[in-house]
Design an enzyme around this catalytic site. Structure first.
Site, PDB file in Angstrom:
ATOM      1  N   CYS A  31      39.981 -21.303  14.056  1.00  0.00           N
ATOM      2  CA  CYS A  31      38.736 -22.058  14.024  1.00  0.00           C
ATOM      3  C   CYS A  31      37.582 -21.069  14.145  1.00  0.00           C
ATOM      4  O   CYS A  31      37.789 -19.867  14.346  1.00  0.00           O
ATOM      5  CB  CYS A  31      38.690 -23.059  15.177  1.00  0.00           C
ATOM      6  SG  CYS A  31      38.720 -22.282  16.816  1.00  0.00           S
ATOM      7  N   GLU A 145      39.438 -22.786  30.450  1.00  0.00           N
ATOM      8  CA  GLU A 145      38.238 -23.543  30.075  1.00  0.00           C
ATOM      9  C   GLU A 145      37.840 -24.516  31.181  1.00  0.00           C
ATOM     10  O   GLU A 145      36.649 -24.662  31.495  1.00  0.00           O
ATOM     11  CB  GLU A 145      38.475 -24.305  28.769  1.00  0.00           C
ATOM     12  CG  GLU A 145      37.231 -25.035  28.294  1.00  0.00           C
ATOM     13  CD  GLU A 145      37.449 -25.839  27.026  1.00  0.00           C
ATOM     14  OE1 GLU A 145      36.732 -26.839  26.859  1.00  0.00           O
ATOM     15  OE2 GLU A 145      38.331 -25.475  26.222  1.00  0.00           O
ATOM     16  N   THR A 183      37.805 -28.936  25.530  1.00  0.00           N
ATOM     17  CA  THR A 183      37.622 -29.131  24.089  1.00  0.00           C
ATOM     18  C   THR A 183      38.923 -29.169  23.300  1.00  0.00           C
ATOM     19  O   THR A 183      38.960 -29.712  22.198  1.00  0.00           O
ATOM     20  CB  THR A 183      36.740 -28.011  23.503  1.00  0.00           C
ATOM     21  OG1 THR A 183      37.393 -26.753  23.673  1.00  0.00           O
ATOM     22  CG2 THR A 183      35.374 -27.970  24.171  1.00  0.00           C
ATOM     23  N   CYS A 213      36.887 -30.537  20.364  1.00  0.00           N
ATOM     24  CA  CYS A 213      36.548 -29.541  19.345  1.00  0.00           C
ATOM     25  C   CYS A 213      36.870 -30.085  17.956  1.00  0.00           C
ATOM     26  O   CYS A 213      37.920 -30.687  17.735  1.00  0.00           O
ATOM     27  CB  CYS A 213      37.349 -28.276  19.632  1.00  0.00           C
ATOM     28  SG  CYS A 213      37.326 -27.048  18.319  1.00  0.00           S
ATOM     29  N   SER A 241      49.101 -22.089  24.318  1.00  0.00           N
ATOM     30  CA  SER A 241      48.031 -22.673  23.516  1.00  0.00           C
ATOM     31  C   SER A 241      48.108 -24.192  23.614  1.00  0.00           C
ATOM     32  O   SER A 241      49.013 -24.820  23.063  1.00  0.00           O
ATOM     33  CB  SER A 241      48.156 -22.233  22.052  1.00  0.00           C
ATOM     34  OG  SER A 241      47.325 -23.009  21.213  1.00  0.00           O
TER      35      SER A 241
END
Length: 334
Positions: A31, A145, A183, A213, A241
């Site tokens: 991304c 995050e 996100t 996101c 991930s």
């Protein structure tokens, strides 16, 4: 009815073999935020030379981290592992103000590679906190995050990990509650949590825009599209991930007979391909395209045809590099 030899013409053995097919989802892979973060480390190495220190993994992908390590990036868990006066890069997942203050106190030179979409969530957290609003942050405990966002307003943020957690929530003022989200979460699960929150807190305040996101949402929608007609879905992405792991779950929920996550083609179990005619392939938002190409090449070696691509939407968003590197590049070129 039988043939002269006594065999049943409708038996599995007499049926023609199913036509094999490989479909690769689009969008997939990098991304804009990941591309910016990886380029940040690469450019910093070009300009400043090794070693460059990076707090946490720059993005959650084993291959990317190993490749950058070979070039001279040193990945650390905390700043106390970074020598005084060194250059350190903050990962795409963001850091709390406490970490930034520690770096400044130590005289470390810093470059912030936080994804701008994560930075947006940080700004929203600070704005709600300044207004005295209690923030319910939907996310995974321990994720970088979540730690970074929570650090922006620790006294105003309560973490909500699962929809079922909503029932136990207690807030000081039910009329002054807002939600924010990590996100990279599942779109479906996040909205299930939001619906539960709204049922409990009718005056729940939404963030100015959806915090999921765009890349996470697009990749989940794309894998749903290919999973509906795939016997097997292979998701390329690392175990840490969040968005890659969730793609496997989304594929199964969307109708794939089986789905597996791998870091690279060498991890494919040949047994997964037994009796499979249709294979779907996709990758998480921090995965280089070369790893997907390796999977497609492996499938061809196993007798599958070249892949067809199914494009859901086209992504064209890009983010500028951190200003320290833009300035340095201009200076380097004279």
């Amino acid at each position: 009815m039988t043939t002269p030899s006594g065999s049943d013409p409708t038996s599995a053995a007499s049926q023609p073999a199913a036509v094999k097919r490989v479909v690769v989802a689009a969008p997939r892979g990098y991304c804009a935020g990941v591309d910016r973060a990886v380029q940040t480390v690469e450019k910093a190495l070009d300009i400043h030379g090794a070693p460059i220190y990076v707090r946490k993994q720059i993005v959650h992908n084993k291959h990317v981290v190993e490749t950058l390590s070979e070039r001279g990036a040193v990945f650390v868990d905390e700043l106390d592992e970074v020598p005084d006066g060194s250059l350190v890069i903050f990962s795409a997942h963001g850091v709390s103000p406490v970490v930034k203050a520690e770096a400044e106190a130590r005289g470390l030179r810093t470059i912030d590679a936080t994804c701008p979409l994560v930075t947006k969530v940080h700004h929203e957290a600070k704005r709600f906190a300044n207004q005295g609003v209690q923030i319910l942050l939907i996310g995974h405990s321990g994720h970088e995050e979540v730690e970074g966002t929570s650090g922006e307003a620790p006294d105003h943020i309560t973490l909500v990990e699962h929809p079922a957690d909503v029932d136990e929530l207690a807030v000081a003022d039910p009329d002054r509650v807002a939600w924010l989200s990590q996100t990279t979460l599942s779109v479906d699960e996040t909205m299930e949590t939001v619906d539960r929150l709204r049922a409990k807190f009718p005056h729940l305040i939404d963030p100015p825009s959806d915090d999921i996101c765009y890349a996470t949402q697009n990749r989940q929608s794309a894998v749903k599209q290919i999973a509906a007609h795939s016997d097997l879905v292979i998701v390329v992405g690392s175990a840490n991930s969040s968005n890659s792991v969730r793609l496997v779950e989304v594929a199964l929920e969307a109708g794939a007979t089986s789905a597996h996550r791998i870091d690279q083609a060498e991890e494919i179990d040949p047994a997964w391909l037994a009796g499979v005619s249709s294979v779907g392939v996709t990758s998480g938002a921090s995965v280089p395209e070369s790893l997907v190409e390796g999977v497609l090449a492996y499938l061809q070696e196993q007798g599958f045809p070249p892949a067809e691509q199914e494009q859901l939407v086209e992504e064209n968003l890009t983010f500028a590099l951190p200003h320290e590197l833009r300035t340095s590049r201009r200076g380097t070129r004279g």
